[in-house]
Every structure is written in structure tokens, then in C-alpha cells.
Design a protein around this motif. Structure first.
Motif, mmCIF file in Angstrom:
data_model
loop_
_atom_site.group_PDB
_atom_site.id
_atom_site.type_symbol
_atom_site.label_atom_id
_atom_site.label_comp_id
_atom_site.label_asym_id
_atom_site.label_seq_id
_atom_site.Cartn_x
_atom_site.Cartn_y
_atom_site.Cartn_z
ATOM 1 N N ILE A 44 27.227 48.990 43.954
ATOM 2 C CA ILE A 44 28.583 48.872 44.284
ATOM 3 C C ILE A 44 29.459 49.801 43.277
ATOM 4 C CG2 ILE A 44 30.433 47.304 44.388
ATOM 5 C CD1 ILE A 44 28.287 45.218 44.888
ATOM 6 N N LEU A 45 30.237 50.537 43.705
ATOM 7 C CA LEU A 45 31.187 51.121 43.030
ATOM 8 C C LEU A 45 32.631 50.548 43.128
ATOM 9 C CD1 LEU A 45 30.477 55.167 43.922
ATOM 10 C CD2 LEU A 45 29.463 53.775 42.003
ATOM 11 N N LYS A 46 33.471 50.522 42.024
ATOM 12 C CA LYS A 46 34.708 49.794 41.984
ATOM 13 C C LYS A 46 35.550 50.542 41.092
ATOM 14 C CE LYS A 46 36.954 45.464 40.752
ATOM 15 N NZ LYS A 46 36.875 44.352 39.945
ATOM 16 N N LYS A 47 36.903 50.927 41.646
ATOM 17 C CA LYS A 47 37.663 51.636 40.541
ATOM 18 C C LYS A 47 37.901 50.724 39.328
ATOM 19 C CE LYS A 47 42.239 53.683 40.628
ATOM 20 N NZ LYS A 47 43.493 54.019 41.330
ATOM 21 N N TYR A 48 37.719 51.253 38.160
ATOM 22 C CA TYR A 48 37.982 50.587 36.828
ATOM 23 C C TYR A 48 39.366 50.608 36.447
ATOM 24 C CZ TYR A 48 37.745 49.677 31.905
ATOM 25 O OH TYR A 48 38.051 49.112 30.857
ATOM 26 N N GLU A 49 39.582 49.078 36.273
ATOM 27 C CA GLU A 49 41.002 48.795 35.841
ATOM 28 C C GLU A 49 40.945 47.907 34.822
ATOM 29 O OE1 GLU A 49 43.984 47.484 38.702
ATOM 30 O OE2 GLU A 49 42.843 48.278 40.525
ATOM 31 N N PRO A 50 41.376 48.425 33.475
ATOM 32 C CA PRO A 50 41.105 47.713 32.250
ATOM 33 C C PRO A 50 42.122 46.314 32.653
ATOM 34 C CG PRO A 50 42.120 49.972 31.737
ATOM 35 C CD PRO A 50 42.110 49.678 33.293
ATOM 36 N N ALA A 51 41.304 45.194 32.155
ATOM 37 C CA ALA A 51 41.786 43.887 32.243
ATOM 38 C C ALA A 51 41.651 43.240 30.989
ATOM 39 C CB ALA A 51 40.916 43.229 33.346
ATOM 40 N N CYS A 52 42.155 42.093 30.763
ATOM 41 C CA CYS A 52 42.313 41.033 29.834
ATOM 42 C C CYS A 52 40.922 40.249 29.576
ATOM 43 C CB CYS A 52 43.555 39.787 30.041
ATOM 44 S SG CYS A 52 43.295 38.360 28.763
ATOM 45 N N ILE A 53 40.478 40.233 28.398
ATOM 46 C CA ILE A 53 39.172 39.627 28.120
ATOM 47 C C ILE A 53 39.205 38.152 28.346
ATOM 48 C CG2 ILE A 53 38.413 41.408 26.653
ATOM 49 C CD1 ILE A 53 38.887 39.445 24.343
ATOM 50 N N PHE A 54 40.351 37.430 28.372
ATOM 51 C CA PHE A 54 40.334 36.154 28.678
ATOM 52 C C PHE A 54 40.743 35.666 30.129
ATOM 53 C CE2 PHE A 54 41.919 36.681 24.024
ATOM 54 C CZ PHE A 54 40.921 36.028 23.621
ATOM 55 N N CYS A 55 41.479 36.137 30.829
ATOM 56 C CA CYS A 55 42.024 36.032 32.141
ATOM 57 C C CYS A 55 41.477 36.829 33.142
ATOM 58 C CB CYS A 55 43.427 35.532 32.149
ATOM 59 S SG CYS A 55 44.581 37.011 32.027
ATOM 60 N N GLY A 56 41.143 38.134 32.845
ATOM 61 C CA GLY A 56 40.902 39.237 33.853
ATOM 62 C C GLY A 56 42.140 39.913 34.430
ATOM 63 N N SER A 57 43.337 39.491 34.055
ATOM 64 C CA SER A 57 44.401 40.431 34.512
ATOM 65 C C SER A 57 44.709 41.449 34.036
ATOM 66 C CB SER A 57 45.806 39.506 34.105
ATOM 67 O OG SER A 57 46.854 40.041 34.609
ATOM 68 N N ALA A 58 44.967 42.466 35.102
ATOM 69 C CA ALA A 58 45.095 43.914 34.648
ATOM 70 C C ALA A 58 46.775 44.101 34.465
ATOM 71 C CB ALA A 58 44.530 44.613 35.973
ATOM 72 N N ASN A 59 47.598 43.119 34.583
ATOM 73 C CA ASN A 59 48.959 43.335 34.175
ATOM 74 C C ASN A 59 49.090 43.354 32.810
ATOM 75 O OD1 ASN A 59 49.421 43.497 37.149
ATOM 76 N ND2 ASN A 59 49.678 41.550 37.247
ATOM 77 N N ASP A 60 49.965 44.307 32.146
ATOM 78 C CA ASP A 60 50.590 44.254 30.925
ATOM 79 C C ASP A 60 49.664 43.912 29.928
ATOM 80 O OD1 ASP A 60 52.733 44.418 29.082
ATOM 81 O OD2 ASP A 60 53.499 42.513 29.291
ATOM 82 N N VAL A 61 48.647 44.730 29.923
ATOM 83 C CA VAL A 61 47.490 44.683 28.753
ATOM 84 C C VAL A 61 47.867 45.306 27.478
ATOM 85 C CG1 VAL A 61 45.850 44.021 30.415
ATOM 86 C CG2 VAL A 61 45.880 46.202 29.744
ATOM 87 N N THR A 62 47.542 44.906 26.475
ATOM 88 C CA THR A 62 47.602 45.583 25.208
ATOM 89 C C THR A 62 46.152 45.587 24.272
ATOM 90 O OG1 THR A 62 49.830 44.629 25.082
ATOM 91 C CG2 THR A 62 48.700 45.636 22.981
#
Length: 82
Positions: A44-62
């Protein structure tokens, strides 16, 4: 899993070309990173989107100490410390 009816051969270096129709449909551009998973005999190939290690959200990550954390989890951590 949905079949596209498209077949591609692997070259001598182990590469395949993703058809332009799939790249457009999945919003994959040149130099985008893809995650590779193996599940029940399927690749399975999936576009990589950096995400929060706690909740998995890709929005507004630092990036914090080498880990990605979203703004909401940062706030939660601040509250837990004080």
C-alpha cells in the motif's frame, strides 16, 4: 481494495511508474514522499503527510525535539505541566 485495471512492470532497479491519472486523483506531485505499508500480502502506498505524534492530526504541526506536535496537543501539554 479497488482495482484500477492498470498494470505496470518493475524495472531493473525495482522502480514502477505511477500513472498520471492516479497521481492527479491522489494529489501526488513530483518529489512528494509516499509511505509504504505491507498488509495481508498487499503493498500500500500512501501520500506522506507529517502528523502529530499524539493525535495524528496533520494540521498546524510544529517540530519539537525531533517530533511533530500539533497546536492543540501543545496546549494540552502546557496545561498538564502547570
Amino acid at each position: 481494495m479497488k482495482s484500477t485495471g492498470m498494470v505496470r512492470k518493475i524495472d531493473e532497479l525495482g522502480r514502477i511508474v505511477l500513472p498520471i491519472e492516479i497521481r492527479k486523483a491522489m494529489d501526488i506531485s513530483n518529489h512528494d514522499a509516499l509511505e509504504i505499508y505491507v498488509e495481508e500480502g498487499a503493498i500500500i502506498l500512501k501520500k506522506y503527510e507529517p502528523a502529530c505524534i499524539f493525535c495524528g492530526s496533520a494540521n498546524d504541526v510544529t517540530l519539537f525535539r525531533g517530533k511533530l506536535v500539533c497546536a492543540e496537543c501543545c496546549e494540552g501539554l502546557r496545561s498538564a505541566v502547570h
